[in-house]
Design a protein around this motif. Sequence first.
Motif, PDB file in Angstrom:
ATOM      1  N   GLY A 137     -17.411   8.038  -3.448  1.00 25.23           N
ATOM      2  CA  GLY A 137     -17.774   7.843  -4.848  1.00 25.23           C
ATOM      3  C   GLY A 137     -16.802   6.934  -5.579  1.00 25.23           C
ATOM      4  O   GLY A 137     -17.223   6.050  -6.348  1.00 25.23           O
ATOM      5  N   VAL A 138     -15.505   7.120  -5.351  1.00 28.03           N
ATOM      6  CA  VAL A 138     -14.508   6.285  -6.025  1.00 28.03           C
ATOM      7  C   VAL A 138     -14.579   4.845  -5.529  1.00 28.03           C
ATOM      8  O   VAL A 138     -14.463   3.890  -6.313  1.00 28.03           O
ATOM      9  CB  VAL A 138     -13.094   6.876  -5.812  1.00 28.03           C
ATOM     10  CG1 VAL A 138     -12.029   5.930  -6.356  1.00 28.03           C
ATOM     11  CG2 VAL A 138     -12.980   8.231  -6.502  1.00 28.03           C
ATOM     12  N   LEU A 176       1.692   7.065   7.105  1.00 31.95           N
ATOM     13  CA  LEU A 176       1.197   5.731   6.753  1.00 31.95           C
ATOM     14  C   LEU A 176       1.857   4.657   7.611  1.00 31.95           C
ATOM     15  O   LEU A 176       1.211   3.689   8.032  1.00 31.95           O
ATOM     16  CB  LEU A 176       1.442   5.451   5.271  1.00 31.95           C
ATOM     17  CG  LEU A 176       0.536   6.199   4.286  1.00 31.95           C
ATOM     18  CD1 LEU A 176       1.035   6.016   2.858  1.00 31.95           C
ATOM     19  CD2 LEU A 176      -0.910   5.733   4.413  1.00 31.95           C
ATOM     20  N   ILE A 177       3.140   4.844   7.906  1.00 30.61           N
ATOM     21  CA  ILE A 177       3.851   3.890   8.766  1.00 30.61           C
ATOM     22  C   ILE A 177       3.371   4.025  10.209  1.00 30.61           C
ATOM     23  O   ILE A 177       3.067   3.029  10.873  1.00 30.61           O
ATOM     24  CB  ILE A 177       5.374   4.109   8.661  1.00 30.61           C
ATOM     25  CG1 ILE A 177       5.859   3.788   7.249  1.00 30.61           C
ATOM     26  CG2 ILE A 177       6.107   3.253   9.698  1.00 30.61           C
ATOM     27  CD1 ILE A 177       7.303   4.146   6.988  1.00 30.61           C
ATOM     28  N   MET A 179      -3.591  14.731   6.922  1.00 30.00           N
ATOM     29  CA  MET A 179      -3.204  13.955   8.100  1.00 30.00           C
ATOM     30  C   MET A 179      -4.320  12.984   8.503  1.00 30.00           C
ATOM     31  O   MET A 179      -4.068  11.810   8.803  1.00 30.00           O
ATOM     32  CB  MET A 179      -2.893  14.916   9.249  1.00 30.00           C
ATOM     33  CG  MET A 179      -2.109  14.315  10.391  1.00 30.00           C
ATOM     34  SD  MET A 179      -1.584  15.595  11.551  1.00 30.00           S
ATOM     35  CE  MET A 179      -0.352  14.664  12.492  1.00 30.00           C
ATOM     36  N   THR A 180      -5.554  13.460   8.505  1.00 29.72           N
ATOM     37  CA  THR A 180      -6.687  12.611   8.883  1.00 29.72           C
ATOM     38  C   THR A 180      -6.865  11.455   7.909  1.00 29.72           C
ATOM     39  O   THR A 180      -7.101  10.311   8.320  1.00 29.72           O
ATOM     40  CB  THR A 180      -7.977  13.445   8.949  1.00 29.72           C
ATOM     41  OG1 THR A 180      -7.803  14.533   9.859  1.00 29.72           O
ATOM     42  CG2 THR A 180      -9.148  12.595   9.418  1.00 29.72           C
ATOM     43  N   LEU A 181      -6.748  11.733   6.610  1.00 32.41           N
ATOM     44  CA  LEU A 181      -6.913  10.674   5.608  1.00 32.41           C
ATOM     45  C   LEU A 181      -5.804   9.640   5.728  1.00 32.41           C
ATOM     46  O   LEU A 181      -6.044   8.432   5.612  1.00 32.41           O
ATOM     47  CB  LEU A 181      -6.932  11.288   4.205  1.00 32.41           C
ATOM     48  CG  LEU A 181      -7.148  10.324   3.026  1.00 32.41           C
ATOM     49  CD1 LEU A 181      -8.380   9.469   3.244  1.00 32.41           C
ATOM     50  CD2 LEU A 181      -7.261  11.104   1.722  1.00 32.41           C
ATOM     51  N   ASN A 182      -4.576  10.087   5.968  1.00 35.61           N
ATOM     52  CA  ASN A 182      -3.472   9.156   6.181  1.00 35.61           C
ATOM     53  C   ASN A 182      -3.763   8.201   7.327  1.00 35.61           C
ATOM     54  O   ASN A 182      -3.579   6.982   7.217  1.00 35.61           O
ATOM     55  CB  ASN A 182      -2.196   9.947   6.512  1.00 35.61           C
ATOM     56  CG  ASN A 182      -1.306  10.169   5.316  1.00 35.61           C
ATOM     57  OD1 ASN A 182      -0.687   9.243   4.816  1.00 35.61           O
ATOM     58  ND2 ASN A 182      -1.246  11.399   4.845  1.00 35.61           N
ATOM     59  N   ALA A 234      -5.313   0.219  -1.979  1.00 35.31           N
ATOM     60  CA  ALA A 234      -4.815   0.865  -3.199  1.00 35.31           C
ATOM     61  C   ALA A 234      -5.691   2.052  -3.591  1.00 35.31           C
ATOM     62  O   ALA A 234      -5.182   3.105  -4.000  1.00 35.31           O
ATOM     63  CB  ALA A 234      -4.749  -0.153  -4.336  1.00 35.31           C
ATOM     64  N   VAL A 235      -7.010   1.903  -3.450  1.00 37.28           N
ATOM     65  CA  VAL A 235      -7.924   3.013  -3.772  1.00 37.28           C
ATOM     66  C   VAL A 235      -7.696   4.183  -2.824  1.00 37.28           C
ATOM     67  O   VAL A 235      -7.622   5.347  -3.254  1.00 37.28           O
ATOM     68  CB  VAL A 235      -9.391   2.534  -3.693  1.00 37.28           C
ATOM     69  CG1 VAL A 235     -10.347   3.709  -3.878  1.00 37.28           C
ATOM     70  CG2 VAL A 235      -9.664   1.467  -4.739  1.00 37.28           C
ATOM     71  N   PHE A 236      -7.564   3.902  -1.549  1.00 37.05           N
ATOM     72  CA  PHE A 236      -7.301   4.954  -0.572  1.00 37.05           C
ATOM     73  C   PHE A 236      -5.997   5.683  -0.890  1.00 37.05           C
ATOM     74  O   PHE A 236      -5.918   6.917  -0.787  1.00 37.05           O
ATOM     75  CB  PHE A 236      -7.251   4.379   0.847  1.00 37.05           C
ATOM     76  CG  PHE A 236      -8.569   4.387   1.574  1.00 37.05           C
ATOM     77  CD1 PHE A 236      -8.853   5.356   2.526  1.00 37.05           C
ATOM     78  CD2 PHE A 236      -9.525   3.424   1.321  1.00 37.05           C
ATOM     79  CE1 PHE A 236     -10.060   5.363   3.203  1.00 37.05           C
ATOM     80  CE2 PHE A 236     -10.740   3.409   1.994  1.00 37.05           C
ATOM     81  CZ  PHE A 236     -11.021   4.394   2.935  1.00 37.05           C
ATOM     82  N   LEU A 237      -4.957   4.926  -1.246  1.00 34.70           N
ATOM     83  CA  LEU A 237      -3.670   5.555  -1.553  1.00 34.70           C
ATOM     84  C   LEU A 237      -3.778   6.480  -2.761  1.00 34.70           C
ATOM     85  O   LEU A 237      -3.189   7.568  -2.775  1.00 34.70           O
ATOM     86  CB  LEU A 237      -2.606   4.479  -1.819  1.00 34.70           C
ATOM     87  CG  LEU A 237      -1.993   3.787  -0.609  1.00 34.70           C
ATOM     88  CD1 LEU A 237      -0.820   2.912  -1.061  1.00 34.70           C
ATOM     89  CD2 LEU A 237      -1.502   4.790   0.426  1.00 34.70           C
TER      90      LEU A 237
END
Length: 427
Positions: free
Chosen positions: A182-183, A323-324, A360-363, A400-403
């Motif tokens: 949605g975002v 993220l790294i 963890m999965t989203l990262n 940026a949106v994901f973060l």
Amino acid sequence: MTFALGLLPAGLLIFGLPIFVVLLAASVIALAFFMNIPMNAVHQNLFGAISQNGLLAVPYFIFAGELMSRGTVSLRLVDFIRSIVGRMPGALGVTTVGTATVFGAISGSSAAAVASVGKVMHPAMQEDGYPKSFSAGMITSVSAIGIIIPPSIPMIVYGASSETSIPRLYAAGVLPGLLLAGVLALYIMIRARLGGFGSSNRASLGGILRAAGRAIWALGAPVIVLGGIYGGVFSPTEAAAVACFYAIIVTRYVFRELSWADILNCATTTVLFSAQILVIVAAAGLFSWVLTVNQIPQSMVAWVVSLDVSVWQFLLAVNIMLLIWGCFMDPLAAILLLTPVLIPIVDTLGIDKVHFGIVMTLNLAVGLFTPPFGINIFVAQSALGMRAADIYRGTLPFFAVFLALLALITFVPEISLFSMNLMMFDS
């Protein structure tokens, strides 16, 4: 021991060796030179790591995704979603987000969504005036929703590694996945309006019904799988097997797009891909056992406790680390390598393991489209015929949106746990 379990794996990774070779070599050297344990522990733990019922769902879901990703499934989904969002600004971009989300609920694969959805949507967006880099970055990044929306293969692997209920993980992944979609759709609409690109088509009830009629069999796969799991009819493994049967019926007899030779080819691809995953699972299981025997997780827990860190500080540090790691390592390998070390700390700090699994999965989903080794970028480069640098540039705003969503979901655990608590799973 520090050399075998720390310096050696890091060095082998730098030299580009496959992750399963890195884990296996480190484990064998630790056993041979630093531990007084018979070497038959190697094959016992290798086979023990993959002797888990939950992992049976992995090849089933891969096979079902292979079947449904061929032919006109993606085109039917595009037509259906586009018929609904036709009057919105940036309708094609919103359609891309919606199609990638639904496709992820069918295949559980991000790379498959990039290839299938990208080939349909990228040319259409070029004709509609979308900047080339922006549309390529959109397809590359929004397809990462495929590993957040169930059925997610990384969630299966995390559940098996952390002894967390896979149905609970699936239920918890629904709301974050839909919120992210949605975002992303909202951002695309705003960007299209400000940029003056992306025409709107008039939506009609007749057009929606016709498109729904063409797409209904494709939409049936996630309904049957997720409805069966959440309704208590199937376990995740049984649901995966049902998905395979359903995909064969639809692609062979309803759409009549695949021959038995094509289905056999899908099975061959599934075997090869499953072997790549399971050999990493086996090597990671051995490496995790070596860590546990040497009390590395316990030492990590004691160290974190001595620092007196709060939950939010730990989660912030884990987000930065993941993220790294995601920039250099496949999500499955990262989950298998890091979960045995992090879960004891998660338990000590009282963090819900389901919530942590979603974080963890989203990262690691973000890592799918970040340089230098984001797999979605390489798939998009091949499917769209573009330079990697142009795709990198297009992914930046979506990064940026994901973060932003990652921060929200990390520090507001209710977002992950709401749908799970609503369904009141006991498994």
